[in-house]
Design an enzyme around this catalytic site. Structure first.
Site, PDB file in Angstrom:
ATOM      1  N   SER A  86       0.224  -1.314  -0.081  1.00  0.00           N
ATOM      2  CA  SER A  86      -0.272   0.443  -0.205  1.00  0.00           C
ATOM      3  C   SER A  86       0.996   1.397  -0.125  1.00  0.00           C
ATOM      4  CB  SER A  86      -1.110   0.252   1.122  1.00  0.00           C
ATOM      5  OG  SER A  86      -2.146  -0.223   1.062  1.00  0.00           O
ATOM      6  N   LYS A  89       0.450   4.144  -2.938  1.00  0.00           N
ATOM      7  CA  LYS A  89      -0.909   4.407  -3.228  1.00  0.00           C
ATOM      8  C   LYS A  89       0.325   6.349  -3.204  1.00  0.00           C
ATOM      9  CE  LYS A  89      -3.856   0.527  -1.094  1.00  0.00           C
ATOM     10  NZ  LYS A  89      -4.679   0.629  -0.418  1.00  0.00           N
ATOM     11  N   TYR A 211      -2.283  -2.019 -10.264  1.00  0.00           N
ATOM     12  CA  TYR A 211      -2.414  -1.638  -9.291  1.00  0.00           C
ATOM     13  C   TYR A 211      -2.188  -2.972  -8.466  1.00  0.00           C
ATOM     14  CZ  TYR A 211      -4.150  -2.166  -4.515  1.00  0.00           C
ATOM     15  OH  TYR A 211      -3.765  -2.146  -2.743  1.00  0.00           O
ATOM     16  N   TYR A 263      -3.860   3.259   7.588  1.00  0.00           N
ATOM     17  CA  TYR A 263      -5.421   2.352   7.871  1.00  0.00           C
ATOM     18  C   TYR A 263      -6.282   3.050   8.065  1.00  0.00           C
ATOM     19  CZ  TYR A 263      -2.626  -0.869   5.186  1.00  0.00           C
ATOM     20  OH  TYR A 263      -1.397  -1.875   4.557  1.00  0.00           O
ATOM     21  N   VAL A 281       1.469  -3.821   4.169  1.00  0.00           N
ATOM     22  CA  VAL A 281       0.500  -4.890   4.474  1.00  0.00           C
ATOM     23  C   VAL A 281       2.457  -5.501   4.412  1.00  0.00           C
ATOM     24  CG1 VAL A 281      -1.350  -4.746   4.487  1.00  0.00           C
ATOM     25  CG2 VAL A 281       0.079  -5.668   2.416  1.00  0.00           C
TER      26      VAL A 281
END
Ligand code: GLU
Length: 341
Positions: A86, A89, A211, A263, A281
């Site tokens: 992530s 992103k 992605y 998160y 993660v």
């Protein structure tokens, strides 16, 4: 084998505007003590929902701090590679803003914290948009905006820009990519929901590939710290001086990272650490201290929110030692380490 800790500078000596050797040794001491303090913390679990991630060595723990002058301080397993997950992103969002501008980009993704887990299947009720680019739905919408034809061209363009920010050529971990592609049914479900509401186009497979490939890019703590320092340094890579990102758009990315980067721990992070950051993660976290420095940490065991246990501990301690919090009155612009002087 554990890598040795140490510091390096961009030009073999201290850069003119950099920290003094004495200050550098103090920073190195801070990193070493944080590493020693938390290396035996054994809480948390390694992510296994992407089967390949489960192979990570739970003992690994690395820290890197890079200043905007190009000085680098490291501790522990800073050179162990892991997939960025992530943490890709914010960079993908930056590239979407650069390519399409904020008005068009925001038609596809919002900037509101969702308070939901990263893989939630929830959308803004009024607009149908994903809440923000830091949750999977928003990141898939962003990937759809930056993909190219053929799809590998978009992946290569992403790798190239990220390599410029890191200061070295980066590559994809093909086994993680295969593993995520095989098991990523929840992300596929999200992508088809986005197609259904007109947020992404029919090239669902291509958007997902973009992605998944972005998430499977290999980095180490030094790469993360340098990429973060490039953001913090108004888009200029600290070592090469190359302009990598459009500085006028970085503020938007920083703002979303600040409110949504960790998160459903984002509020606590903003409260305690107080700088824009993103976790993944795989167990990495990177943080940006505007106009000052970038931080990259890695340790694969995660807490209940999906953030690296040792990574959070290390960042909290680093923030308090260096006065990193954006609203800390000891954080005085570019002389962030003044208290040490
Ligand atoms: N590739 C992962 C996924 O989409 C990224 C998750 C994360 O790091 O939060 O599930």
């Amino acid at each position: 084998m554990q890598s040795t800790a140490g510091s390096e500078s961009a030009n073999n000596g201290m850069p003119e505007n950099g920290v003094t050797p004495w200050l550098g040794s103090q920073i190195q001491k801070v990193l070493d003590s944080i590493y020693a303090k938390y290396k035996d913390v054994d809480d948390g679990v390694v992510a296994t929902y992407i089967p390949e991630l489960g192979k990570a060595d739970p003992k690994k723990f690395g820290i890197c701090l890079a200043t905007v002058e190009g000085e680098v301080f490291t501790a522990g397993d800073w050179d162990t590679e892991f997939t960025i997950q992530s943490m890709c992103k914010p960079f993908a969002f930056q590239l979407a803003l650069e390519r399409h501008g904020s008005e068009k980009t925001l038609k596809h993704v919002g900037v509101e914290p969702s308070g939901e887990a990263f893989n939630s299947i929830e959308f803004d009720q009024k607009t149908g948009r994903p809440f923000n680019p830091m949750v999977n739905a928003g990141a898939i919408a962003v990937s759809s905006l930056i993909k190219q034809k053929p799809v590998e061209a978009g992946v290569d363009a992403f790798l190239e820009t990220m390599g410029k920010a890191a200061g070295r050529k980066l590559r994809i971990d093909e086994s993680v990519l295969a593993s995520e592609t095989l098991t990523g049914n929840r992300n596929r479900a999200i992508a088809y929901m986005l197609l259904n509401s007109g947020i992404i186009d029919e090239e669902v497979h291509e958007s997902l590939h973009q992605y998944f490939a972005q998430c499977s890019m290999l980095v180490n703590c030094r790469d993360l710290a340098m990429m973060a320092a490039t953001m913090a340094n108004i888009g200029n890579q600290p070592e090469t001086g190359e302009r990598v990102f459009d500085f006028q758009l970085i503020k938007y990315v920083m703002a979303v990272m600040f409110s949504c980067g960790l998160y459903d721990y984002a509020g606590n992070w903003a409260f305690e650490v107080g700088v824009p950051a993103k976790s993944g993660v795989s167990g990495g976290i990177f943080a940006c201290v505007n106009r000052q420095l970038g931080v990259g940490v890695y340790s694969p065991k995660l807490d209940a929110q999906g953030n690296s246990v040792r990574g959070i501990l290390a960042c909290k301690e680093l923030a308090s030692h260096l006065g990193m919090h954006a609203f800390d009155f000891s954080n005085v612009g570019s002389s962030f380490m003044q208290w040490l002087l």
